[in-house]
Design a protein around this motif. Structure first.
Motif, short mmCIF file in Angstrom:
data_model
loop_
_atom_site.label_atom_id
_atom_site.label_comp_id
_atom_site.label_asym_id
_atom_site.label_seq_id
_atom_site.Cartn_x
_atom_site.Cartn_y
_atom_site.Cartn_z
N LYS A 173 0.86 -1.18 0.00
CA LYS A 173 0.00 0.00 0.00
C LYS A 173 0.90 1.23 0.00
CE LYS A 173 -4.26 1.78 0.74
NZ LYS A 173 -5.44 1.52 -0.11
N THR A 174 0.61 2.20 -0.86
CA THR A 174 1.43 3.40 -0.98
C THR A 174 0.64 4.64 -0.60
OG1 THR A 174 2.77 2.42 -2.74
CG2 THR A 174 2.80 4.81 -2.55
N TYR A 175 1.26 5.50 0.18
CA TYR A 175 0.64 6.76 0.61
C TYR A 175 1.52 7.93 0.22
CZ TYR A 175 -2.41 3.88 3.53
OH TYR A 175 -3.32 2.96 3.97
N ALA A 176 0.88 9.01 -0.23
CA ALA A 176 1.61 10.24 -0.51
C ALA A 176 2.01 10.89 0.81
CB ALA A 176 0.74 11.20 -1.32
N CYS A 177 3.19 11.50 0.83
CA CYS A 177 3.67 12.15 2.05
C CYS A 177 4.62 13.29 1.68
CB CYS A 177 4.36 11.15 2.98
SG CYS A 177 5.74 10.26 2.22
N LEU A 250 -1.34 5.01 9.91
CA LEU A 250 -1.03 4.32 11.17
C LEU A 250 -1.74 2.97 11.24
CD1 LEU A 250 -1.22 7.27 13.74
CD2 LEU A 250 0.84 6.08 12.97
N HIS A 251 -3.02 2.96 10.89
CA HIS A 251 -3.79 1.72 10.97
C HIS A 251 -3.32 0.70 9.94
CE1 HIS A 251 -7.26 4.31 12.76
NE2 HIS A 251 -6.28 4.10 13.62
N CYS A 252 -2.92 1.19 8.76
CA CYS A 252 -2.43 0.28 7.73
C CYS A 252 -1.13 -0.38 8.17
CB CYS A 252 -2.22 1.05 6.42
SG CYS A 252 -1.72 0.00 5.04
N ILE A 253 -0.24 0.40 8.77
CA ILE A 253 1.01 -0.17 9.28
C ILE A 253 0.71 -1.24 10.33
CG2 ILE A 253 3.08 0.34 10.63
CD1 ILE A 253 3.11 3.11 9.28
#
Length: 291
Positions: A173-177, A250-253
């Motif tokens: 899963k990839t998130y922009a940061c 946080l929840h994904c981690i």
């Protein structure tokens, strides 16, 4: 009224209040009704799953009661119907009957981006037992109650299974940061761990395994500080990233770590296939215990 219960059908028809001679008799009735409902739900889930692809299978369906946190009255609960199917947790006001009903849920959540916690007695907000909380991807705290301890155990197992299956399916899963005003991306990969890269060039800035994460903290708004251990120097390296969807990240981690731990549990892996096919709780009817 003590030692009493009522049964409410999906169409709203109610048995009326049934009072037993003792608390033991009342609990025996509740257990018997719950067992029958559970068996019927398992049968119903099997039938429904025939119409859904493998990645959209139902793991759980059942009634619970949601605590209305913004109500003007104290301790107001509303019956809701929860379902774990594929990548989502669905919240309905009444059970889905047709395929179209699944598109009309009151609310849906990504199972990888919510946090579920079964509450201890010391954490309960009122006299109701068998409660659990969920924190959504937006940080909203939701509070639920079920009738029996066995219902709570079934929910916990089902949520663990649904999360594991989804992590196993998506793998990453990839998130922009943002890092020092630069747009970056953080990929959480089930096989390799954490990968931070430049959003424009795709150049990898750093990568660490799950086992190298020794701690983390957040400001409750947007920033997460990761503490990774360098495999060569054994020194702790701090990496701070800023996200627009902090709680989802946080929840994904947490979901990926939970799936990693589950892979080390032979009992979980051995039961996972059977659980996927059969896990359920209360069905399209519900028994209501009146204290």
């Amino acid at each position: 009224m003590q030692n009493a219960f009522q049964v409410v059908a999906v169409d709203g028809v109610c048995s009326g209040i049934l009072q037993c001679l003792s608390a033991e008799d009342c609990m025996d009735w509740l257990q018997a009704i719950a067992s029958n409902i559970s068996n019927l739900t398992k049968h119903n889930i099997k039938k429904i799953n025939r119409n859904f692809p493998v990645n959209q299978q139902i793991v759980y369906m059942g009634w619970c009661e949601a605590r209305e946190q913004e109500s003007l009255q104290d301790r107001v609960y509303t019956p809701v119907f929860l379902a774990l199917r594929g990548s989502c947790l669905y919240r309905f006001l009444s059970p889905p009957v047709t395929t179209w009903d699944w598109t009309r849920a009151e609310k849906t959540f990504s199972v990888c981006e919510i946090m579920c916690k079964v509450l201890k007695d010391s954490d309960l907000l009122d006299r109701r037992k068998h409660c659990f909380t969920m924190q959504s991807e937006c940080g909203e705290d939701l509070y639920f109650s079920v009738e029996l301890e066995s219902d709570l155990a079934q929910w916990e197992r089902a949520f663990q299974t649904a999360t594991f299956l989804e992590v196993e399916r998506i793998q990453c899963k990839t998130y922009a940061c943002v890092l020092e005003s630069h747009l970056m991306g953080l990929t959480i990969d089930f096989s390799t761990g954490f990968i931070c890269f430049d959003a424009a060039t795709k150049a990898v800035l750093w990568r660490y395994k799950f086992s190298q994460l020794k701690g983390s903290s957040d400001d409750g708004k947007s920033k997460i500080k990761f503490l990774f251990q360098n495999p060569d120097t054994k020194q702790i390296e701090a990496k701070e990233l800023e996200f627009s969807n902090l709680f989802a990240v946080l929840h994904c981690i947490h979901s990926f770590f939970a799936a990693k731990v589950a892979c080390l549990d032979p009992l979980f892996l051995g039961n996972q296939a059977a659980t996927t096919a059969a896990v359920s709780s209360a069905s399209t009817s519900k028994a209501k215990h009146l204290a």
